[in-house]
Write an enzyme that holds these catalytic residues in place. Structure first.
Site, PDB file in Angstrom:
ATOM      1  N   SER A  29       7.925  68.064   2.034  1.00  0.00           N
ATOM      2  CA  SER A  29       8.292  67.277   3.138  1.00  0.00           C
ATOM      3  C   SER A  29       7.184  66.871   4.320  1.00  0.00           C
ATOM      4  O   SER A  29       7.379  65.977   4.983  1.00  0.00           O
ATOM      5  CB  SER A  29       9.630  67.792   3.577  1.00  0.00           C
ATOM      6  N   CYS A  88      13.300  78.233   4.292  1.00  0.00           N
ATOM      7  CA  CYS A  88      14.382  77.317   4.073  1.00  0.00           C
ATOM      8  C   CYS A  88      15.239  77.980   2.887  1.00  0.00           C
ATOM      9  O   CYS A  88      14.863  78.709   2.061  1.00  0.00           O
ATOM     10  CB  CYS A  88      13.784  76.029   3.206  1.00  0.00           C
ATOM     11  N   CYS A 117      15.505  75.288  -0.708  1.00  0.00           N
ATOM     12  CA  CYS A 117      14.430  75.434  -1.827  1.00  0.00           C
ATOM     13  C   CYS A 117      14.317  77.076  -1.900  1.00  0.00           C
ATOM     14  O   CYS A 117      13.230  77.444  -1.733  1.00  0.00           O
ATOM     15  CB  CYS A 117      13.268  74.544  -1.576  1.00  0.00           C
ATOM     16  N   ARG A 155      11.121  69.618  -3.924  1.00  0.00           N
ATOM     17  CA  ARG A 155      10.860  68.326  -3.240  1.00  0.00           C
ATOM     18  C   ARG A 155       9.604  67.911  -3.323  1.00  0.00           C
ATOM     19  O   ARG A 155       8.827  66.693  -2.701  1.00  0.00           O
ATOM     20  CB  ARG A 155      11.179  68.412  -1.670  1.00  0.00           C
ATOM     21  N   CYS A 188      13.932  67.713   3.581  1.00  0.00           N
ATOM     22  CA  CYS A 188      14.002  69.000   3.967  1.00  0.00           C
ATOM     23  C   CYS A 188      13.090  69.208   5.243  1.00  0.00           C
ATOM     24  O   CYS A 188      11.679  69.494   5.232  1.00  0.00           O
ATOM     25  CB  CYS A 188      13.588  69.951   3.039  1.00  0.00           C
ATOM     26  N   HIS A 195       9.172  79.400  -1.644  1.00  0.00           N
ATOM     27  CA  HIS A 195       8.084  79.703  -0.662  1.00  0.00           C
ATOM     28  C   HIS A 195       7.557  81.250  -1.025  1.00  0.00           C
ATOM     29  O   HIS A 195       6.559  81.530  -0.925  1.00  0.00           O
ATOM     30  CB  HIS A 195       8.695  79.652   0.812  1.00  0.00           C
ATOM     31  N   CYS A 214      11.574  73.000   6.051  1.00  0.00           N
ATOM     32  CA  CYS A 214      10.219  73.212   5.268  1.00  0.00           C
ATOM     33  C   CYS A 214       9.025  72.356   6.019  1.00  0.00           C
ATOM     34  O   CYS A 214       7.740  73.060   5.841  1.00  0.00           O
ATOM     35  CB  CYS A 214      10.351  72.670   3.746  1.00  0.00           C
ATOM     36  N   GLU A 251      18.510  68.769   4.843  1.00  0.00           N
ATOM     37  CA  GLU A 251      18.297  69.946   5.437  1.00  0.00           C
ATOM     38  C   GLU A 251      17.378  69.834   6.361  1.00  0.00           C
ATOM     39  O   GLU A 251      16.278  68.945   6.783  1.00  0.00           O
ATOM     40  CB  GLU A 251      17.558  70.961   4.305  1.00  0.00           C
TER      41      GLU A 251
HETATM   42 NI1  NFE Z   1      13.658  73.564   2.214  1.00  0.00          NI
HETATM   43 FE1  NFE Z   1      11.248  72.662   0.512  1.00  0.00          FE
HETATM   44  C1  NFE Z   1      11.771  72.097  -1.305  1.00  0.00           C
HETATM   45  C2  NFE Z   1       9.444  73.300   0.050  1.00  0.00           C
HETATM   46  S1  NFE Z   1      10.753  70.769   1.139  1.00  0.00           S
HETATM   47  S2  NFE Z   1      13.664  72.227   0.679  1.00  0.00           S
HETATM   48  O1  NFE Z   1      11.766  71.529  -2.365  1.00  0.00           O
HETATM   49  O2  NFE Z   1       8.537  73.804   0.029  1.00  0.00           O
HETATM   50  O3  NFE Z   1       9.645  70.586   2.147  1.00  0.00           O
END
Ligand code: NFE
Ligand code: MG
Length: 573
Positions: free
Chosen positions: A508, A61, A64, A485, A552, A68, A555, A14
């Site tokens: 990430s 994102c 995931c 992640r 990702c 968030h 993110c 991603e």
């Molecule tokens: Ni966009 Fe995310 C996950 C988050 S990774 S995928 O899992 O927070 O930075």
């Protein structure tokens, strides 16, 4: 002789990631990870009602999705002292579990498998032999000769048309692919199965959150009402549907994903359980609260830190402490009022875009200077790996079951020592083990929810602090979660009922960040050191390790411009 390889963009991830490595004598001697995209999510939420922030930050994102938003409502609840009703915590757990199962399966098949599986080789497979191979692996009901012959015919059509479509540009035929043609055909078949499967499991999000991606959340609970006998509510029929999806998910994970993962592990373990370990510290904030949120002892995934791969000790982590979590910008394309060497706790975090030194485009990254849009987070000045491996390592060190036994049993099956966990293969295996556990946990949570409803408690939202008139003039909160992640934290400062500052430190960001001022590497970079690269024109080995983290970048890079300035660097791409 030293040689520099650039991979930009890294695909099957991603977002936008560039990796440069220096190779000498066929091995990687140095590595640089760069986030090449900027975004502006946090600026949008400044000055807004904190109760609506989840809807904005959720859009960081689409992979995931929901994580968030969950982290945001937790941050606001933490700031305002809001306790969420039991049913809402259970539904939130079902949302996380669904995300894990979906995200990890999609990662394994659609983002990672082709680092190990050669699609073109599967054309040479004998379908009858393939059925035998598959039957030895699993009782999955589709393991028949006719089924594999049909799949093979579909792939042949693709290849004969000269248009490989999604399979174009692979390093097919690379000598580092070790599966037999039959094993490759099994995996390719399941790649296609998983595409179908993934659209079913996310329907659980649509039941409780209205849609997927980006299901709905609400500060104080969940925005859904359960009434077993009411046609317009989430009633018995809808709950039976959720149960059916959870059962199907568990079957697929147990009978398809895990057997394929073990097959790949068996074939590749010799080399790949020894390399790709990277940094040796692991951070998990913990998640899946089974009672009141915030009472960390009841989490199914424990919180803590493992240092130097020492699995005999778990260190405490306090994300609120200004002495613990800090972000640095020494090698990132930002400036800082306290100077480039300063590390700031996210409550004090700033993201200044007035850096005027060299930025893209470039032939090679200027690694002496700044080379990424990702900041560099540190825990007590140390780099941390986050994600499935970190969670499993922390759980193991904490003596937590069933994680500990599952790790021991899996390693035993593969005849691998405990240290094998700290490798590219270990990271990929940890993700699978975690998915297996999540499938069970989801069913446990579902039963817990039904039991709670039977007791007559169907409360979904706590309205007690819903009126901003009751809020303190200033409040600060931290939302913590375990995104697929890894460890995710949102930091909110509320002033006069509005968001004064909002900072996110995503998984990430930890893993993909550039080195720090002292030259200490973060997880992606460290994990590549020492990796053999057989053919610099087809650097399959780099993809294996980088993909094992499931990058990702959306993110990881989510900066805001405090002055509201236009981010002109984007024009130069
Ligand atoms: Ni966009 Fe995310 C996950 C988050 S990774 S995928 O899992 O927070 O930075
Ligand atoms: Mg941030």
């Amino acid at each position: 002789m030293k040689e520099r390889i650039v991979i930009d963009p890294i695909t099957r991830i991603e977002g936008h990631l560039r990796v440069e490595v220096e190779i000498a004598d066929g091995h990687i001697r140095d590595a640089f990870s760069s986030g090449t995209m900027v975004r502006g999510i946090e600026t949008i939420v400044k000055g807004r009602d904190p109760r609506e922030v989840w809807a904005f930050v959720g859009r960081v994102c689409g992979v995931c999705t929901s994580t968030h938003s969950l982290c945001s409502v937790r941050a606001v609840e933490n700031a305002l002292g809001i306790i969420v009703p039991p049913c809402a915590e259970m539904v939130r757990n079902l949302m996380i579990a669904t995300l894990y199962m979906h995200d990890h399966v999609v990662h394994f098949y659609h983002l990672h498998a082709f680092d190990w599986v050669d699609v073109v080789s599967s054309l040479k497979a004998d379908p009858a032999e393939t059925a035998k191979v598959a039957q030895r692996l699993s009782p999955w009901h589709k393991n028949s000769e006719g089924y594999f012959a049909g799949i093979q015919a579909r792939i042949r059509k693709f290849v004969d048309s000269g248009q490989l479509g999604i399979f174009a540009n692979g390093y097919w035929g690379h000598p580092a692919y070790l599966l037999t043609a039959e094993q490759n055909l099994v995996a390719v078949a399941h790649y296609l199965e998983a595409l179908e499967w993934q659209k079913e499991v996310v329907k659980i999000h649509t039941v409780f959150g209205g849609k997927n991606p980006h299901p709905n959340f609400v500060v104080g609970g969940m925005p859904c009402s359960i009434n077993l006998h009411e046609p317009n509510a989430i009633n018995s029929e809808r709950l039976a549907f959720v149960k059916q999806k959870l059962d199907e998910a568990k079957t697929f994970i147990e009978q398809v994903y895990i057997p394929d993962l073990l097959l790949i592990a068996e074939v590749y373990k010799e080399e790949w359980s020894r390399i790709g370990g990277g940094v040796s510290n692991y951070l998990s904030y913990g998640d899946f609260p089974m009672a009141e949120y915030g009472d960390v002892g009841n989490y199914l995934m424990p919180r803590g830190i493992v240092m130097g791969r020492d699995l005999s000790k778990v260190h405490d982590v306090d994300a609120r402490s200004p002495e613990e979590v800090k972000e640095y910008i020494y090698h990132s394309w930002y400036t800082c009022e306290q100077g480039d060497r300063a590390g700031l706790h996210p409550f004090e975090g700033e993201t200044n875009l007035n850096y005027t030194g060299p930025t893209p485009p470039y032939t090679h990254l200027n690694v002496e200077d700044k080379y990424s849009w990702i900041k560099t987070p540190r825990w007590k000045e140390q780099p941390m790996e986050v994600g499935p491996l970190a969670r499993m390592a922390v759980a193991y060190a904490a003596g937590k079951e069933p994680q500990k036994s599952l790790i021991d049993d899996t390693l035993k099956k593969l005849h691998l020592p405990l240290e094998a966990l700290f490798s590219t293969l270990g990271r990929t295996a940890a993700r699978g083990m975690e998915t297996l556990l999540t499938a069970d946990w989801a069913l446990q949570v579902f039963d817990q929810l039904i039991e709670n409803l039977r007791y007559g408690d169907s409360r979904m939202v706590n309205h007690i602090l819903w009126s901003p008139r009751l809020w303190p003039k200033t409040a600060q909160g931290v939302g913590l979660s375990e995104a697929p992640r890894g460890a995710l934290a949102h930091f909110v400062t509320i002033e006069n009922t509005l968001v004064e500052n909002y900072q996110m430190v995503a998984p990430s960001t930890w893993n993909a960040s550039p080195r720090d001022e002292k030259g200490i590497l973060s997880a992606y970079e460290a994990s590549l050191i020492g990796t053999p690269v057989h053919d610099p024109h087809q650097p399959l080995e780099i993809l294996r390790t980088i993909h094992s983290f499931d990058p990702c970048l959306a993110c990881a890079v989510h900066l805001y411009d405090e002055a509201g300035k236009y981010v002109h660097q984007m024009d130069t791409f």
